[in-house]
Design an enzyme around this catalytic site. Structure first.
Site, PDB file in Angstrom:
ATOM      1  N   SER A 147      22.338  55.210  38.195  1.00 56.28           N
ATOM      2  CA  SER A 147      23.756  54.980  38.473  1.00 56.28           C
ATOM      3  C   SER A 147      24.582  55.990  37.697  1.00 56.28           C
ATOM      4  CB  SER A 147      24.154  53.558  38.043  1.00 56.28           C
ATOM      5  OG  SER A 147      25.563  53.392  38.068  1.00 56.28           O
ATOM      6  N   TYR A 160      23.713  47.040  31.434  1.00 61.52           N
ATOM      7  CA  TYR A 160      23.511  47.755  32.701  1.00 61.52           C
ATOM      8  C   TYR A 160      23.508  49.266  32.480  1.00 61.52           C
ATOM      9  CZ  TYR A 160      24.273  49.246  37.533  1.00 61.52           C
ATOM     10  OH  TYR A 160      24.157  49.850  38.758  1.00 61.52           O
TER      11      TYR A 160
END
Length: 276
Positions: A147, A160
């Site tokens: 990401s 995350y």
């Protein structure tokens, strides 16, 4: 990669595509896009019913293998079954991942551990048998879903973001370690895609968010090109990379200002979400 050495790019005639976290979001959309491009696709996720629904969309091309990526022995068995029943895995998209909004509330060791167990540990559990099989054959293509959040530290994204940063590092190391043995490694660094994960976002606006079907086309185009990084949208990817070159004091000020501007009037941390 030695100068002049051909970069391997998987094709449907080479074997099976393998997609984890395929029951929804990016994984589901990418599976359907791979089918449109002629692949037979083995799909894995915990939700067996959702996988069966996906497989029913193209029963001659999509094959469901329910499983939990955090279970290493189970993933090893699934990869073995795929190759025995369907043929060699030519392209693996290791996509399964989670984000828990509870981490926005405060430091929580359990949330961090769980996020890392799925995002990092789950990727490793799938990578081990796939990598072993591909190294034996001397060819294969593996893409890891990270990401843009892995480029820079962000408030409320400790678990995350750090897991995605680890996946970027992992993909780089794999490329440098095995890139001369006939394998192609790629890392996907995406921005906001409309999924169950982003639909629950109540605190921040999500600029340039796209539909999963549009993301899947970009991803599969990236598979076909074979370059190391698949990053989109280009505006956020460029900004994220630029920030990494700034001195920390300036970087922190820029990120803090951007997040203040992006903050929504109200926030809700009540939901959890799975799938990239």
């Amino acid at each position: 990669m030695r100068s002049g050495q051909k970069i391997y790019r998987a094709a449907p005639a080479d074997g099976i595509a393998f997609v984890t976290g395929a029951s929804s979001g990016i994984g589901r959309a990418t599976t359907l896009e791979l089918v449109r491009r002629g692949y037979r696709v083995a799909v894995t996720a915990r939700r067996a019913e959702a996988l069966e629904t996906l497989a029913a969309a193209a029963p001659e091309q999509i094959f469901a293998f329910p499983g939990d990526v955090t279970n290493g022995s189970q993933m090893g068995g699934i990869v073995f079954r795929i190759e025995k029943e369907l043929g060699p895995i030519a392209l693996a998209f290791l996509n399964a991942g989670v984000f828990f909004p509870a981490e926005r509330i405060g430091f929580d060791a359990a949330v961090i551990a769980h996020t890392h167990a799925v995002n990092i540990g789950g990727t490793v559990n799938c990578l081990a048998p796939v990598l072993g099989a591909m190294l034996t054959r001397g060819r294969g293509q593996i893409a890891i879903n990270a990401s843009l959040a892995g480029y820079n530290g962000l408030p409320g994204g400790l678990a995350y973001g750090s897991s995605k940063a680890a996946l970027i590092h992992m993909a780089e190391s794999l490329r440098l370690t095995y890139g001369e043995r006939g394998l192609t490694f790629q890392v996907l660094c995406h921005g906001f895609v409309r999924t169950a994960m982003t639909d629950q976002e109540k605190e921040f606006a999500m600029p340039l968010r796209i539909e999963p079907e549009a993301a899947a086309k970009i991803i599969c185009n990236g598979f076909e090109r074979g370059g190391f990084e698949i990053a989109f949208p280009w505006q956020l990817a460029t900004l994220s990379k630029f920030l990494k070159f700034l001195p920390y004091p300036l970087r922190f000020r820029v990120i803090a200002a951007a997040l203040r501007n992006a903050r929504r009037p109200e926030s809700d941390h009540s939901a959890d979400a799975e799938s990239n």
